[in-house]
Write an enzyme that holds these catalytic residues in place. Structure first.
Site, PDB file in Angstrom:
ATOM      1  N   PHE A 138     -45.526  13.827 -12.092  1.00 53.06           N
ATOM      2  CA  PHE A 138     -45.549  13.617 -13.538  1.00 53.06           C
ATOM      3  C   PHE A 138     -46.803  14.285 -14.124  1.00 53.06           C
ATOM      4  O   PHE A 138     -47.902  14.112 -13.591  1.00 53.06           O
ATOM      5  CB  PHE A 138     -45.541  12.126 -13.854  1.00 53.06           C
ATOM      6  CG  PHE A 138     -45.230  11.840 -15.297  1.00 53.06           C
ATOM      7  CD1 PHE A 138     -43.916  11.825 -15.747  1.00 53.06           C
ATOM      8  CD2 PHE A 138     -46.244  11.615 -16.209  1.00 53.06           C
ATOM      9  CE1 PHE A 138     -43.627  11.573 -17.084  1.00 53.06           C
ATOM     10  CE2 PHE A 138     -45.957  11.368 -17.549  1.00 53.06           C
ATOM     11  CZ  PHE A 138     -44.639  11.345 -17.992  1.00 53.06           C
ATOM     12  N   ASP A 155     -48.693   5.362  -8.744  1.00 49.06           N
ATOM     13  CA  ASP A 155     -48.186   5.281 -10.110  1.00 49.06           C
ATOM     14  C   ASP A 155     -46.777   4.671 -10.025  1.00 49.06           C
ATOM     15  O   ASP A 155     -45.864   5.277  -9.456  1.00 49.06           O
ATOM     16  CB  ASP A 155     -48.148   6.679 -10.735  1.00 49.06           C
ATOM     17  CG  ASP A 155     -47.759   6.644 -12.209  1.00 49.06           C
ATOM     18  OD1 ASP A 155     -47.052   5.699 -12.621  1.00 49.06           O
ATOM     19  OD2 ASP A 155     -48.157   7.557 -12.952  1.00 49.06           O
ATOM     20  N   TYR A 182     -43.381   0.432 -21.110  1.00 50.45           N
ATOM     21  CA  TYR A 182     -42.253   0.648 -22.031  1.00 50.45           C
ATOM     22  C   TYR A 182     -40.983   1.114 -21.343  1.00 50.45           C
ATOM     23  O   TYR A 182     -39.988   1.351 -21.984  1.00 50.45           O
ATOM     24  CB  TYR A 182     -42.637   1.632 -23.146  1.00 50.45           C
ATOM     25  CG  TYR A 182     -43.269   2.933 -22.685  1.00 50.45           C
ATOM     26  CD1 TYR A 182     -42.489   3.969 -22.201  1.00 50.45           C
ATOM     27  CD2 TYR A 182     -44.642   3.108 -22.736  1.00 50.45           C
ATOM     28  CE1 TYR A 182     -43.060   5.145 -21.784  1.00 50.45           C
ATOM     29  CE2 TYR A 182     -45.228   4.292 -22.321  1.00 50.45           C
ATOM     30  CZ  TYR A 182     -44.435   5.305 -21.845  1.00 50.45           C
ATOM     31  OH  TYR A 182     -45.003   6.478 -21.420  1.00 50.45           O
ATOM     32  N   LYS A 183     -41.021   1.267 -20.014  1.00 52.82           N
ATOM     33  CA  LYS A 183     -39.813   1.706 -19.312  1.00 52.82           C
ATOM     34  C   LYS A 183     -39.037   0.473 -18.859  1.00 52.82           C
ATOM     35  O   LYS A 183     -38.476  -0.234 -19.680  1.00 52.82           O
ATOM     36  CB  LYS A 183     -40.200   2.632 -18.164  1.00 52.82           C
ATOM     37  CG  LYS A 183     -40.739   3.968 -18.697  1.00 52.82           C
ATOM     38  CD  LYS A 183     -41.371   4.855 -17.645  1.00 52.82           C
ATOM     39  CE  LYS A 183     -41.841   6.146 -18.285  1.00 52.82           C
ATOM     40  NZ  LYS A 183     -42.884   6.831 -17.503  1.00 52.82           N
ATOM     41  N   ARG A 219     -30.721  13.435 -16.416  1.00 54.19           N
ATOM     42  CA  ARG A 219     -31.232  12.239 -15.750  1.00 54.19           C
ATOM     43  C   ARG A 219     -30.566  11.003 -16.351  1.00 54.19           C
ATOM     44  O   ARG A 219     -30.599  10.802 -17.559  1.00 54.19           O
ATOM     45  CB  ARG A 219     -32.749  12.192 -15.950  1.00 54.19           C
ATOM     46  CG  ARG A 219     -33.448  11.126 -15.154  1.00 54.19           C
ATOM     47  CD  ARG A 219     -34.942  11.252 -15.323  1.00 54.19           C
ATOM     48  NE  ARG A 219     -35.368  10.938 -16.684  1.00 54.19           N
ATOM     49  CZ  ARG A 219     -36.617  10.572 -17.019  1.00 54.19           C
ATOM     50  NH1 ARG A 219     -37.555  10.527 -16.085  1.00 54.19           N
ATOM     51  NH2 ARG A 219     -36.934  10.300 -18.264  1.00 54.19           N
TER      52      ARG A 219
HETATM   53  C1  LIG Z   1     -43.903   7.521 -18.072  1.00 53.41           C
HETATM   54  C2  LIG Z   1     -44.959   7.894 -17.100  1.00 53.41           C
HETATM   55  C3  LIG Z   1     -46.294   7.918 -17.475  1.00 53.41           C
HETATM   56  C4  LIG Z   1     -46.650   7.635 -18.901  1.00 53.41           C
HETATM   57  O1  LIG Z   1     -47.971   7.755 -19.213  1.00 53.41           O
HETATM   58  P1  LIG Z   1     -48.424   7.397 -20.704  1.00 53.41           P
HETATM   59  O2  LIG Z   1     -49.868   7.397 -20.640  1.00 53.41           O
HETATM   60  O3  LIG Z   1     -47.789   6.093 -21.057  1.00 53.41           O
HETATM   61  O4  LIG Z   1     -47.865   8.440 -21.615  1.00 53.41           O
HETATM   62  C5  LIG Z   1     -47.243   8.213 -16.519  1.00 53.41           C
HETATM   63  N1  LIG Z   1     -46.881   8.497 -15.232  1.00 53.41           N
HETATM   64  C6  LIG Z   1     -45.591   8.490 -14.848  1.00 53.41           C
HETATM   65  C7  LIG Z   1     -45.235   8.788 -13.442  1.00 53.41           C
HETATM   66  C8  LIG Z   1     -44.589   8.209 -15.775  1.00 53.41           C
HETATM   67  O5  LIG Z   1     -43.320   8.221 -15.417  1.00 53.41           O
END
Ligand SMILES: *Cc1c(COP(=O)(O)O)cnc(C)c1O
Length: 414
Positions: free
Chosen positions: A131, A201, A226-227, A373
């Site tokens: 990511f 993560d 938020y997921k 996805r």
């Molecule tokens: C969604 C996601 C993030 C999001 O980071 P934000 O700081 O909330 O924008 C970070 N790492 C991974 C692997 C994600 O899927």
């Protein structure tokens, strides 16, 4: 055509989580396969926010920072309280988790803190294609002269982590694009055997798969609110620090809320006890209140039941798709225990296919360069939703409706 419709109805009738759908507000006519990007709205969230805004903010005003007897304030406790509620979902102790900041900011703090625990080592190891924010945060610390970023393909990680200059292994447990899940226990062990630390993560794992951070002796973790935790757009994230590291943890964002005595207004910084030293500034109360509802909702359903249903949903989707004879290459691991709660399909025009599906009320998403996805959030999806979605996907592919020019136009957020 809806494939395997009878079987879908039978699976729904036998689904122990079927009633959980009512805990969420979803629009009519939408099959939501993007809970891995923005979780659905818990039905209890609007009322909770109304209470926080109108009563706690509007009437109690600043008194709400402290918990008044008979009131629901106590804003000051929210980061710890919500963190403690996330803990059982990730296999952590309640005093090891705090809800704060964004995942990105928590990554920055914990990468820096891990480097400080390994003086003489500078390498942060990760994988290419991870990511972006994770990779960018390592690069940012590299630009500060504090780290050296090293990226190796997933198959080479176990060997690469044995290099004596590796301070930290930072990985997304479930890959955002493919859904592939790393072996947390094995990689954590390999890192520890070489004297390195591990930061997981959990953005695509928490609320989707069973996790055992302490069972794996993980050092640090971050994750997204938020997921699968349904905390709402831009919800605060969380951070985990294993108890054994807490007393020695030094993180660089030494704001006043991470101070041992924030309201003593001292000139010199002294870190708070435990995981609270990860706090930097004033907590976002509205965001934390909404996140608490999401976490309560998910935790009430039980992580084992959620993970089991998630695997069943995605397996059923694959069977439905096969029944339509649509041909689409799945790039997620075939073994449901080796992936998160999503399926990713490669298609040269995945963006247009995704838009054509959205026009039919099936909301998934597109990820560069060629991935459609589909997420299977177990709390609010039914097996009949999944069968219908497979039918729509097959129709879109068979008819070529995705070729309509309107489906090729890109919006700012994909
Ligand atoms: C969604 C996601 C993030 C999001 O980071 P934000 O700081 O909330 O924008 C970070 N790492 C991974 C692997 C994600 O899927």
């Amino acid at each position: 055509m809806i494939p395997l419709g009878d079987e879908a109805r039978a699976l729904d009738a036998a689904d122990p989580l079927a009633a959980a759908r009512a805990l969420f507000t979803l629009p009519e006519g939408v099959i939501y396969l993007d809970g891995n990007s923005l979780g659905a709205l818990p039905a209890a969230t609007p009322e909770r926010l109304r209470q926080v805004v109108e009563r706690q903010w509007g009437e109690q005003l600043i008194r709400s920072w402290n918990a008044a007897p008979g009131d629901t304030g106590g804003w000051i406790d929210l980061p710890r309280r919500v963190g403690a509620k996330i803990a059982p979902l990730i296999g952590a102790h309640p005093d090891e988790v705090i809800a704060c900041d964004s995942t990105s900011v928590n990554l920055f703090k914990l990468i820096a803190a891990a480097l400080a625990l390994r003086p003489g080592r500078r390498v942060v190891l990760s994988e290419p294609g991870s990511f972006p924010t994770d990779l960018y945060m390592i690069a940012g610390l590299e630009a500060q002269g504090l780290a050296e970023r090293r990226l190796v393909p997933p198959g080479a990680l176990a060997d690469a982590v044995a290099a004596p200059d590796v301070a930290l292994l930072l990985l997304s447990h479930v890959h955002y694009r493919t859904g592939a899940m790393h072996d947390m226990a094995a990689l954590t062990r390999a890192a520890h055997n070489a004297g390195a630390l591990v930061l997981w993560d959990l953005s695509h794992s928490c609320g989707a798969v069973e996790l055992a951070l302490n069972g794996c002796e993980a050092d640090f973790a971050v994750g997204c609110g938020y997921k699968y935790l349904n905390g709402g757009p831009g919800a605060p994230a969380f951070a985990f620090v294993a108890r054994r590291h807490q007393d020695r943890l030094v993180q660089p964002l030494t704001g006043w809320f991470g101070h041992a005595r924030p309201f003593a207004f001292e000139d010199d910084y002294a870190p708070a006890e435990g995981v609270a030293r990860l706090l930097a500034g004033t907590p976002p109360v509205l965001g934390l209140a909404a996140l608490e509802v999401g976490v309560d909702t998910i935790a009430s359903l039980g992580m084992a039941a959620l993970a089991t249903k998630s695997r069943a949903l995605s397996q059923f989707f694959l069977r439905c798709l096969a029944a339509t004879e649509a041909s689409l290459r799945c790039v997620s691991p075939a073994n449901p225990h080796a992936r998160g709660s999503q399926l990713s399909f490669a298609h040269p025009d995945a963006y247009a296919v995704c838009q054509a599906l959205i026009a039919r009320g099936v909301i998934g998403d597109f990820r560069e360069p060629d991935v459609l996805r589909l997420g299977f959030a177990p709390a609010y999806l039914a097996f009949s939703d999944v069968a219908a979605a497979a039918g729509h996907l097959a129709d879109v592919l068979r008819s070529g409706s995705w070729r309509e020019p309107r489906f090729a136009r890109r919006a700012a957020v994909t």
